[in-house]
Motif scaffolding. Structure first.
Motif, short mmCIF file in Angstrom:
data_model
loop_
_atom_site.label_atom_id
_atom_site.label_comp_id
_atom_site.label_asym_id
_atom_site.label_seq_id
_atom_site.Cartn_x
_atom_site.Cartn_y
_atom_site.Cartn_z
N SER A 33 -19.75 95.00 -10.23
CA SER A 33 -20.38 94.13 -9.25
C SER A 33 -21.69 94.78 -8.81
O SER A 33 -21.74 95.96 -8.53
N GLU A 35 -24.80 95.20 -6.18
CA GLU A 35 -25.24 95.05 -4.79
C GLU A 35 -26.69 95.53 -4.72
O GLU A 35 -26.94 96.73 -4.59
N HIS A 37 -30.37 96.31 -3.23
CA HIS A 37 -31.00 96.67 -1.96
C HIS A 37 -32.49 96.85 -2.22
O HIS A 37 -32.94 96.77 -3.36
N SER A 41 -30.09 99.88 -6.29
CA SER A 41 -28.97 98.96 -6.52
C SER A 41 -27.70 99.77 -6.64
O SER A 41 -27.69 100.84 -7.24
N GLU A 49 -13.83 98.09 -5.76
CA GLU A 49 -15.12 98.02 -5.08
C GLU A 49 -15.67 99.36 -4.62
O GLU A 49 -16.58 99.41 -3.79
#
Length: 90
Positions: A33, A35, A37, A41, A49
């Motif tokens: 996954s 995420e 920023h 990243s 997670e």
């Protein structure tokens, strides 16, 4: 353990197989996954997670240097930035 990629263009981090210490999942960044920023990243284990991979986004000096060295992705990124800057000036 989280892997940190400091130079986006020097390491083939996308296909590197990592193992999650928390749940023992194994795979590469394409299965994780994402995420994003502003400056980096994070790539998270798809099962639990935990953050497995942190990739710093390249700055313009890194993009230019990698493009000058012929890195295909850097050449694409540089062309996009230059196109954007040209449109902004028009």
């Amino acid at each position: 353990m989280t892997v940190l990629v400091e130079n986006y263009f020097q390491v083939d981090w996308r296909s590197r197989t990592l193992e999650c210490e928390a749940c023992e999942w194994r795979g590469d960044s394409r299965q994780m996954s994402l995420e994003p920023h502003e400056d980096l990243s994070e790539y998270l284990c798809p099962r639990c997670e935990d953050i497995l991979l942190v990739v710093r986004h390249p700055d313009m000096d890194q993009v230019r240097a990698a493009a000058a060295a012929g890195h295909p992705e850097a050449l694409e990124q540089l062309a996009l930035v230059e196109e954007y800057l040209q449109r902004a000036q028009d």
